[in-house]
Write a protein that holds these residues in place. Structure first.
Motif, PDB file in Angstrom:
ATOM      1  N   ASN A 135       1.307  13.700  11.569  1.00 31.00           N
ATOM      2  CA  ASN A 135       1.728  12.425  10.992  1.00 31.00           C
ATOM      3  C   ASN A 135       2.909  12.552  10.033  1.00 31.00           C
ATOM      4  O   ASN A 135       3.736  11.634   9.938  1.00 31.00           O
ATOM      5  CB  ASN A 135       0.560  11.760  10.254  1.00 31.00           C
ATOM      6  N   PHE A 136       2.991  13.698   9.321  1.00 27.44           N
ATOM      7  CA  PHE A 136       3.992  13.818   8.264  1.00 27.44           C
ATOM      8  C   PHE A 136       5.046  14.890   8.529  1.00 27.44           C
ATOM      9  O   PHE A 136       5.970  15.057   7.740  1.00 27.44           O
ATOM     10  CB  PHE A 136       3.303  14.085   6.915  1.00 27.44           C
ATOM     11  N   GLY A 137       4.881  15.637   9.627  1.00 29.09           N
ATOM     12  CA  GLY A 137       5.914  16.585  10.035  1.00 29.09           C
ATOM     13  C   GLY A 137       6.020  17.841   9.199  1.00 29.09           C
ATOM     14  O   GLY A 137       7.085  18.471   9.146  1.00 29.09           O
ATOM     15  N   TYR A 138       4.942  18.257   8.568  1.00 34.53           N
ATOM     16  CA  TYR A 138       5.004  19.449   7.743  1.00 34.53           C
ATOM     17  C   TYR A 138       5.006  20.720   8.578  1.00 34.53           C
ATOM     18  O   TYR A 138       4.407  20.768   9.663  1.00 34.53           O
ATOM     19  CB  TYR A 138       3.827  19.486   6.764  1.00 34.53           C
ATOM     20  N   VAL A 139       5.657  21.756   8.059  1.00 30.32           N
ATOM     21  CA  VAL A 139       5.657  23.075   8.672  1.00 30.32           C
ATOM     22  C   VAL A 139       5.368  24.107   7.596  1.00 30.32           C
ATOM     23  O   VAL A 139       5.501  23.840   6.396  1.00 30.32           O
ATOM     24  CB  VAL A 139       7.004  23.397   9.358  1.00 30.32           C
ATOM     25  N   VAL A 189       0.850  -1.190   0.000  1.00 31.24           N
ATOM     26  CA  VAL A 189       0.000   0.000   0.000  1.00 31.24           C
ATOM     27  C   VAL A 189       0.886   1.241   0.000  1.00 31.24           C
ATOM     28  O   VAL A 189       1.787   1.365   0.838  1.00 31.24           O
ATOM     29  CB  VAL A 189      -0.932   0.023   1.228  1.00 31.24           C
ATOM     30  N   PHE A 190       0.627   2.140  -0.931  1.00 32.98           N
ATOM     31  CA  PHE A 190       1.405   3.384  -0.951  1.00 32.98           C
ATOM     32  C   PHE A 190       0.498   4.575  -1.241  1.00 32.98           C
ATOM     33  O   PHE A 190      -0.615   4.429  -1.764  1.00 32.98           O
ATOM     34  CB  PHE A 190       2.548   3.305  -1.979  1.00 32.98           C
ATOM     35  N   SER A 191       0.982   5.751  -0.876  1.00 30.92           N
ATOM     36  CA  SER A 191       0.239   6.979  -1.111  1.00 30.92           C
ATOM     37  C   SER A 191       1.230   8.127  -1.236  1.00 30.92           C
ATOM     38  O   SER A 191       2.447   7.942  -1.090  1.00 30.92           O
ATOM     39  CB  SER A 191      -0.756   7.242   0.033  1.00 30.92           C
ATOM     40  N   VAL A 192       0.702   9.314  -1.515  1.00 33.69           N
ATOM     41  CA  VAL A 192       1.521  10.513  -1.641  1.00 33.69           C
ATOM     42  C   VAL A 192       0.935  11.594  -0.743  1.00 33.69           C
ATOM     43  O   VAL A 192      -0.287  11.799  -0.725  1.00 33.69           O
ATOM     44  CB  VAL A 192       1.547  11.028  -3.097  1.00 33.69           C
ATOM     45  N   VAL A 193       1.791  12.275   0.012  1.00 33.32           N
ATOM     46  CA  VAL A 193       1.333  13.362   0.864  1.00 33.32           C
ATOM     47  C   VAL A 193       1.972  14.667   0.414  1.00 33.32           C
ATOM     48  O   VAL A 193       2.963  14.669  -0.327  1.00 33.32           O
ATOM     49  CB  VAL A 193       1.648  13.085   2.354  1.00 33.32           C
ATOM     50  N   ARG A 194       1.384  15.774   0.874  1.00 35.12           N
ATOM     51  CA  ARG A 194       1.829  17.095   0.419  1.00 35.12           C
ATOM     52  C   ARG A 194       1.641  18.106   1.537  1.00 35.12           C
ATOM     53  O   ARG A 194       0.725  17.975   2.353  1.00 35.12           O
ATOM     54  CB  ARG A 194       1.004  17.505  -0.816  1.00 35.12           C
ATOM     55  N   ASN A 195       2.499  19.105   1.558  1.00 40.22           N
ATOM     56  CA  ASN A 195       2.358  20.175   2.546  1.00 40.22           C
ATOM     57  C   ASN A 195       0.930  20.730   2.493  1.00 40.22           C
ATOM     58  O   ASN A 195       0.465  21.139   1.434  1.00 40.22           O
ATOM     59  CB  ASN A 195       3.371  21.281   2.246  1.00 40.22           C
ATOM     60  N   PRO A 196       0.195  20.730   3.620  1.00 40.80           N
ATOM     61  CA  PRO A 196      -1.221  21.118   3.579  1.00 40.80           C
ATOM     62  C   PRO A 196      -1.450  22.561   3.166  1.00 40.80           C
ATOM     63  O   PRO A 196      -2.457  22.857   2.505  1.00 40.80           O
ATOM     64  CB  PRO A 196      -1.705  20.853   5.007  1.00 40.80           C
ATOM     65  N   TRP A 197      -0.547  23.461   3.530  1.00 39.74           N
ATOM     66  CA  TRP A 197      -0.732  24.862   3.120  1.00 39.74           C
ATOM     67  C   TRP A 197      -0.547  24.997   1.610  1.00 39.74           C
ATOM     68  O   TRP A 197      -1.296  25.721   0.956  1.00 39.74           O
ATOM     69  CB  TRP A 197       0.256  25.754   3.869  1.00 39.74           C
ATOM     70  N   ASP A 198       0.404  24.293   1.061  1.00 41.18           N
ATOM     71  CA  ASP A 198       0.623  24.301  -0.384  1.00 41.18           C
ATOM     72  C   ASP A 198      -0.551  23.653  -1.106  1.00 41.18           C
ATOM     73  O   ASP A 198      -1.036  24.157  -2.131  1.00 41.18           O
ATOM     74  CB  ASP A 198       1.920  23.553  -0.691  1.00 41.18           C
ATOM     75  N   ARG A 199      -1.028  22.534  -0.602  1.00 43.51           N
ATOM     76  CA  ARG A 199      -2.129  21.814  -1.238  1.00 43.51           C
ATOM     77  C   ARG A 199      -3.402  22.647  -1.234  1.00 43.51           C
ATOM     78  O   ARG A 199      -4.192  22.615  -2.193  1.00 43.51           O
ATOM     79  CB  ARG A 199      -2.357  20.493  -0.508  1.00 43.51           C
ATOM     80  N   PHE A 200      -3.624  23.420  -0.178  1.00 45.79           N
ATOM     81  CA  PHE A 200      -4.828  24.242  -0.091  1.00 45.79           C
ATOM     82  C   PHE A 200      -4.804  25.348  -1.149  1.00 45.79           C
ATOM     83  O   PHE A 200      -5.825  25.652  -1.770  1.00 45.79           O
ATOM     84  CB  PHE A 200      -4.941  24.832   1.320  1.00 45.79           C
TER      85      PHE A 200
END
Length: 254
Positions: free
Chosen positions: A208-212, A91-102
């Motif tokens: 969970n992903f340590g974004y800042v 199982v794999f997925s892709v995550v992204r900085n939430p401020w950038d994604r918004f």
């Protein structure tokens, strides 16, 4: 004790309850399946999904199915799959900085960012917009436990995805840019209040992903070390603030 017993326990723990979780997932159209090689790609919106699925995986691997293109096959698989069988899937997925994604979501729907933020509660009542803004933790974690075997980061997607291709036995291929939105560095769009609002919405992803939240200035060669230090220190304080007493995110953002 068998040599791989601890690994088996770990996998079973990660995948326990996963079959039920997938059957009740808020975005079943984002579950991409292949039975040879066995993998599940948890595909969130605004994380290069079209480049990965349409331009890379489907041309190289036969037998990929998902609800959008193969509803009968997918629904039959989803009904019968068990936790035990899921242990055999990567199982794999892709995550992204939430401020950038918004910011990317705002650009994708053609809504000026301030209007998007000021009317966010109403915007998220629309199914299409809500799907594009779901917490990425919904694609990697179940009840706080990570079930994804590999989590790629959008910010370094090519080298991360190369490892997925290696795992699947597929020749490495350069990901194309598909459906890419055009906007400035995300930090230039936010007021302090807007920055904190997004941090509240995505506190699980931050934890969970340590974004800042990074300033565009912090990523330029001319940025002085002192400026960079202050910027990242402020980002760290914000993360501490919004995650200290965080609770699991609901399926629909509010």
């Amino acid at each position: 004790m068998p040599e791989n017993e601890s690994w088996i326990v770990e996998v079973e723990s990660k995948k326990k309850g996963l079959a039920t979780y997938l059957r009740t997932h808020v975005h079943t159209s984002g579950i991409i399946v292949c039975e040879e090689p066995k993998f599940i790609y948890m595909k969130p919106a605004k994380t290069a999904g079209t480049s990965i699925l349409r331009a890379t995986l489907e041309p190289e691997i036969q037998g990929i199915f998902h609800r959008k293109d193969h509803p009968a096959t997918f629904d039959a698989w989803l009904r019968r799959i068990t936790d035990e069988e899921l242990n055999n899937y990567h199982v794999f997925s892709v995550v992204r900085n939430p401020w950038d994604r918004f910011v990317s979501a705002s650009s994708y729907f053609g809504i000026p960012f301030d209007d998007f933020m000021n009317g966010i509660n109403e915007h998220l009542k629309k199914e299409d917009i809500n799907i594009h803004c779901l917490s990425l933790s919904l694609y990697t974690h179940n009840n706080g436990v990570q079930f994804a075997d590999t989590i790629c980061r959008f910010e370094c997607l090519q080298p991360d995805f190369n490892l997925v291709l290696d795992r699947l036995g597929v020749k490495r291929k350069t990901l194309p840019f598909v459906n890419r939105s055009s906007h400035k560095h995300y930090s230039t769009y936010y007021s302090s209040a807007q920055q904190e609002r997004v941090a509240e919405l995505y506190k699980n992803d931050i934890r969970n992903f340590g974004y800042v939240f990074e300033s565009a200035l912090a990523n330029t060669p001319e940025a002085e070390p002192g400026v960079r230090k202050r910027l990242f220190s402020a980002a760290g304080r914000l993360v501490d603030l919004v995650t200290r007493n965080g609770s699991p995110a609901s399926h629909r953002l509010h």
